[in-house]
Design a protein around this motif. Structure first.
Motif, PDB file in Angstrom:
ATOM      1  N   LYS A  42      26.731  38.589  76.580  1.00 56.20           N
ATOM      2  CA  LYS A  42      25.857  38.337  75.418  1.00 56.20           C
ATOM      3  C   LYS A  42      25.861  39.535  74.464  1.00 56.20           C
ATOM      4  CE  LYS A  42      22.445  35.215  77.461  1.00 56.20           C
ATOM      5  NZ  LYS A  42      22.123  35.748  78.800  1.00 56.20           N
ATOM      6  N   VAL A  43      27.061  39.910  74.032  1.00 53.72           N
ATOM      7  CA  VAL A  43      27.186  41.039  73.105  1.00 53.72           C
ATOM      8  C   VAL A  43      28.069  40.645  71.929  1.00 53.72           C
ATOM      9  CG1 VAL A  43      26.897  42.844  74.846  1.00 53.72           C
ATOM     10  CG2 VAL A  43      29.182  41.937  74.388  1.00 53.72           C
ATOM     11  N   LYS A  44      27.997  41.480  70.872  1.00 55.74           N
ATOM     12  CA  LYS A  44      28.917  41.308  69.762  1.00 55.74           C
ATOM     13  C   LYS A  44      29.791  42.566  69.742  1.00 55.74           C
ATOM     14  CE  LYS A  44      28.941  40.326  64.888  1.00 55.74           C
ATOM     15  NZ  LYS A  44      28.637  41.343  63.875  1.00 55.74           N
ATOM     16  N   ILE A  45      31.101  42.378  69.696  1.00 52.18           N
ATOM     17  CA  ILE A  45      32.016  43.518  69.791  1.00 52.18           C
ATOM     18  C   ILE A  45      32.800  43.670  68.495  1.00 52.18           C
ATOM     19  CG2 ILE A  45      33.976  44.473  71.064  1.00 52.18           C
ATOM     20  CD1 ILE A  45      33.047  42.542  73.399  1.00 52.18           C
ATOM     21  N   SER A  46      32.846  44.890  67.965  1.00 56.08           N
ATOM     22  CA  SER A  46      33.643  45.117  66.752  1.00 56.08           C
ATOM     23  C   SER A  46      34.039  46.591  66.668  1.00 56.08           C
ATOM     24  CB  SER A  46      32.839  44.706  65.516  1.00 56.08           C
ATOM     25  OG  SER A  46      31.619  45.404  65.473  1.00 56.08           O
ATOM     26  N   ARG A  47      34.722  46.943  65.589  1.00 55.56           N
ATOM     27  CA  ARG A  47      35.014  48.348  65.325  1.00 55.56           C
ATOM     28  C   ARG A  47      34.705  48.603  63.858  1.00 55.56           C
ATOM     29  NH1 ARG A  47      41.088  48.789  67.221  1.00 55.56           N
ATOM     30  NH2 ARG A  47      41.076  47.125  65.701  1.00 55.56           N
ATOM     31  N   VAL A  48      34.235  49.791  63.564  1.00 51.39           N
ATOM     32  CA  VAL A  48      33.944  50.130  62.168  1.00 51.39           C
ATOM     33  C   VAL A  48      34.613  51.467  61.842  1.00 51.39           C
ATOM     34  CG1 VAL A  48      31.754  48.880  62.076  1.00 51.39           C
ATOM     35  CG2 VAL A  48      31.771  51.283  62.763  1.00 51.39           C
ATOM     36  N   SER A  49      34.850  51.701  60.546  1.00 50.24           N
ATOM     37  CA  SER A  49      35.520  52.936  60.165  1.00 50.24           C
ATOM     38  C   SER A  49      35.072  53.414  58.787  1.00 50.24           C
ATOM     39  CB  SER A  49      37.037  52.721  60.173  1.00 50.24           C
ATOM     40  OG  SER A  49      37.718  53.901  59.795  1.00 50.24           O
ATOM     41  N   HIS A  50      35.148  54.749  58.613  1.00 54.41           N
ATOM     42  CA  HIS A  50      34.897  55.372  57.312  1.00 54.41           C
ATOM     43  C   HIS A  50      36.101  55.138  56.411  1.00 54.41           C
ATOM     44  CE1 HIS A  50      36.968  57.933  60.066  1.00 54.41           C
ATOM     45  NE2 HIS A  50      37.176  58.909  59.194  1.00 54.41           N
ATOM     46  N   LYS A  51      37.292  54.915  57.023  1.00 50.75           N
ATOM     47  CA  LYS A  51      38.510  54.615  56.262  1.00 50.75           C
ATOM     48  C   LYS A  51      39.045  53.319  56.825  1.00 50.75           C
ATOM     49  CE  LYS A  51      39.978  59.380  55.424  1.00 50.75           C
ATOM     50  NZ  LYS A  51      41.081  60.310  55.715  1.00 50.75           N
ATOM     51  N   LEU A  85      39.443  61.414  64.112  1.00 48.53           N
ATOM     52  CA  LEU A  85      38.585  60.250  64.364  1.00 48.53           C
ATOM     53  C   LEU A  85      39.047  59.092  63.486  1.00 48.53           C
ATOM     54  CD1 LEU A  85      35.822  59.543  65.951  1.00 48.53           C
ATOM     55  CD2 LEU A  85      34.882  59.457  63.658  1.00 48.53           C
ATOM     56  N   ARG A  86      39.294  57.955  64.129  1.00 50.60           N
ATOM     57  CA  ARG A  86      39.761  56.775  63.396  1.00 50.60           C
ATOM     58  C   ARG A  86      38.603  55.843  63.050  1.00 50.60           C
ATOM     59  NH1 ARG A  86      40.461  53.249  60.938  1.00 50.60           N
ATOM     60  NH2 ARG A  86      42.039  51.639  60.857  1.00 50.60           N
ATOM     61  N   GLY A  87      37.556  55.875  63.884  1.00 48.08           N
ATOM     62  CA  GLY A  87      36.401  55.006  63.644  1.00 48.08           C
ATOM     63  C   GLY A  87      35.527  54.923  64.873  1.00 48.08           C
ATOM     64  N   LEU A  88      34.717  53.876  64.963  1.00 43.86           N
ATOM     65  CA  LEU A  88      33.815  53.706  66.092  1.00 43.86           C
ATOM     66  C   LEU A  88      34.002  52.344  66.745  1.00 43.86           C
ATOM     67  CD1 LEU A  88      30.447  54.812  64.401  1.00 43.86           C
ATOM     68  CD2 LEU A  88      31.991  56.252  65.746  1.00 43.86           C
ATOM     69  N   PHE A  89      33.937  52.345  68.042  1.00 41.09           N
ATOM     70  CA  PHE A  89      33.881  51.107  68.795  1.00 41.09           C
ATOM     71  C   PHE A  89      32.405  50.720  68.837  1.00 41.09           C
ATOM     72  CE2 PHE A  89      34.304  48.268  72.355  1.00 41.09           C
ATOM     73  CZ  PHE A  89      35.598  47.787  72.224  1.00 41.09           C
ATOM     74  N   LYS A  90      32.098  49.454  68.581  1.00 41.19           N
ATOM     75  CA  LYS A  90      30.692  49.049  68.433  1.00 41.19           C
ATOM     76  C   LYS A  90      30.373  47.836  69.295  1.00 41.19           C
ATOM     77  CE  LYS A  90      27.674  47.361  64.678  1.00 41.19           C
ATOM     78  NZ  LYS A  90      27.599  47.115  63.215  1.00 41.19           N
ATOM     79  N   ILE A  91      29.322  47.946  70.103  1.00 30.25           N
ATOM     80  CA  ILE A  91      28.892  46.799  70.910  1.00 30.25           C
ATOM     81  C   ILE A  91      27.402  46.564  70.654  1.00 30.25           C
ATOM     82  CG2 ILE A  91      28.721  45.808  73.227  1.00 30.25           C
ATOM     83  CD1 ILE A  91      30.807  47.906  74.108  1.00 30.25           C
ATOM     84  N   GLU A  92      27.078  45.389  70.141  1.00 34.58           N
ATOM     85  CA  GLU A  92      25.675  45.057  69.892  1.00 34.58           C
ATOM     86  C   GLU A  92      25.143  44.197  71.036  1.00 34.58           C
ATOM     87  OE1 GLU A  92      25.361  43.967  65.392  1.00 34.58           O
ATOM     88  OE2 GLU A  92      27.450  44.058  66.019  1.00 34.58           O
ATOM     89  N   LYS A 137      17.570  45.248  68.358  1.00 33.00           N
ATOM     90  CA  LYS A 137      18.675  45.267  69.324  1.00 33.00           C
ATOM     91  C   LYS A 137      19.135  46.691  69.605  1.00 33.00           C
ATOM     92  CE  LYS A 137      21.992  44.673  65.662  1.00 33.00           C
ATOM     93  NZ  LYS A 137      22.703  43.743  64.854  1.00 33.00           N
ATOM     94  N   TYR A 138      19.905  46.820  70.676  1.00 30.08           N
ATOM     95  CA  TYR A 138      20.506  48.103  71.011  1.00 30.08           C
ATOM     96  C   TYR A 138      21.979  48.050  70.629  1.00 30.08           C
ATOM     97  CZ  TYR A 138      16.401  48.707  74.010  1.00 30.08           C
ATOM     98  OH  TYR A 138      15.128  48.832  74.487  1.00 30.08           O
ATOM     99  N   THR A 139      22.486  49.133  70.058  1.00 32.10           N
ATOM    100  CA  THR A 139      23.901  49.154  69.690  1.00 32.10           C
ATOM    101  C   THR A 139      24.588  50.368  70.298  1.00 32.10           C
ATOM    102  OG1 THR A 139      23.304  48.106  67.610  1.00 32.10           O
ATOM    103  CG2 THR A 139      25.531  49.005  67.760  1.00 32.10           C
ATOM    104  N   TYR A 140      25.712  50.105  70.949  1.00 30.41           N
ATOM    105  CA  TYR A 140      26.517  51.155  71.574  1.00 30.41           C
ATOM    106  C   TYR A 140      27.625  51.554  70.602  1.00 30.41           C
ATOM    107  CZ  TYR A 140      30.307  52.781  74.737  1.00 30.41           C
ATOM    108  OH  TYR A 140      31.331  53.468  75.341  1.00 30.41           O
ATOM    109  N   TYR A 141      27.793  52.842  70.390  1.00 27.25           N
ATOM    110  CA  TYR A 141      28.896  53.337  69.563  1.00 27.25           C
ATOM    111  C   TYR A 141      29.689  54.371  70.346  1.00 27.25           C
ATOM    112  CZ  TYR A 141      26.720  51.454  65.303  1.00 27.25           C
ATOM    113  OH  TYR A 141      26.196  50.637  64.340  1.00 27.25           O
ATOM    114  N   ALA A 142      31.008  54.279  70.305  1.00 24.78           N
ATOM    115  CA  ALA A 142      31.844  55.311  70.911  1.00 24.78           C
ATOM    116  C   ALA A 142      32.938  55.685  69.916  1.00 24.78           C
ATOM    117  CB  ALA A 142      32.455  54.810  72.206  1.00 24.78           C
ATOM    118  N   PRO A 143      33.291  56.967  69.868  1.00 24.58           N
ATOM    119  CA  PRO A 143      34.340  57.386  68.935  1.00 24.58           C
ATOM    120  C   PRO A 143      35.709  56.842  69.318  1.00 24.58           C
ATOM    121  CG  PRO A 143      33.695  59.205  70.374  1.00 24.58           C
ATOM    122  CD  PRO A 143      32.767  58.080  70.673  1.00 24.58           C
ATOM    123  N   VAL A 144      36.480  56.387  68.326  1.00 25.16           N
ATOM    124  CA  VAL A 144      37.884  56.000  68.558  1.00 25.16           C
ATOM    125  C   VAL A 144      38.746  57.066  67.885  1.00 25.16           C
ATOM    126  CG1 VAL A 144      39.696  54.291  68.132  1.00 25.16           C
ATOM    127  CG2 VAL A 144      37.337  53.538  68.534  1.00 25.16           C
TER     128      VAL A 144
END
Ligand code: HEC
Length: 201
Positions: A91-100, A189-196, A139-146
């Motif tokens: 029951k999570v939403k998975i994505s990746r986000v980036s500054h570039k 750093l390429r971006g963040l791995f994101k799990i909501e 909600k809680y959101t997990y972020y990890a550096p990619v």
């Protein structure tokens, strides 16, 4: 207006202010206790490890079998059937986000930009980086550096003149006209791995 009417109006106004503030305070997030935080970090690490592993395997085998241009569609967590099954199961939403970002859907928001700046500063100092949990919007959101950790990444995210083949560059320009995700070097750093996590656990 007579005094009675004014009093009633005043009471109404007061009641609505009280109700609103009660509602707002209920919407705010409860403190995240250490046990929950640790459990969410563990779960996040597990999910991101299995997905990164699957993504890398898919990407590398596709590059080897059919070349980098053909592999372009495989650098997306959404291209993995595993993403859907994990998302449903946990029951999570998975994505990746980036500054570039390359895909316009992956642009980091303001809060994520702040996290990214912080991670970049840590990496530049040579300090260790760790995942974080943020709270907000119920909600809680997990972020990890990619991080760009292997030369393969440079085939599509490196310097346009030296790292990326002309045909790959062309294909990327056609598919992603607003691409900002080139010019990276190893270790950046390429971006963040994101799990909501959609439920409060
Ligand atoms: C074959 C080309 C290719 C290779 C190799 C590649 N990527 Fe990508 N990458 C892409 C494409 C295309 C996207 C956009 C995917 C989408 O539309 O969601 C992308 C998106 C991303 C994103 C999501 C943020 C954004 O900008 O949209 C991250 C993070 C990322 N790549 C990291 C990496 C890392 C780390 C490596 C090395 C392990 C790597 N990529 C290797 C082509 C590649």
């Amino acid at each position: 207006m007579d005094t009675r009417k004014t009093t009633i109006l005043f009471r109404l106004a007061l009641t609505s202010i009280l109700c609103t503030s009660l509602f707002v305070s209920c919407q705010q997030d409860k403190e995240l206790d250490d046990k929950t935080r640790t459990a969410l970090i563990e779960k996040g690490k597990q999910i991101s490890a299995s997905l990164s592993g699957a993504l890398l395997t898919k990407l590398s085998s596709e590059i080897q079998a059919n070349g980098t241009v053909e592999a372009i569609k495989y650098c997306s967590v959404n291209a993995l059937p595993l993403t859907d099954s994990i998302a449903k199961l946990e029951k999570v939403k998975i994505s990746r986000v980036s500054h570039k970002n390359r895909n316009p859907a992956n642009a980091a928001n303001e809060e994520e930009m702040a996290l990214i700046k912080n991670y970049i500063a840590q990496i530049e100092k040579g300090a260790a980086t760790a995942p974080v949990i943020t709270t907000g919007k119920g909600k809680y959101t997990y972020y990890a550096p990619v991080v760009i950790a292997m030369p393969t990444c440079l085939k599509c995210h490196g310097k346009p003149d030296t790292d990326i083949d002309a045909e790959v560059l062309n294909a990327l320009k056609t598919l992603y006209p607003e691409d900002q995700a080139t010019g990276f070097a190893m270790g950046e750093l390429r971006g963040l791995f994101k799990i909501e996590f959609d439920d409060k656990r």
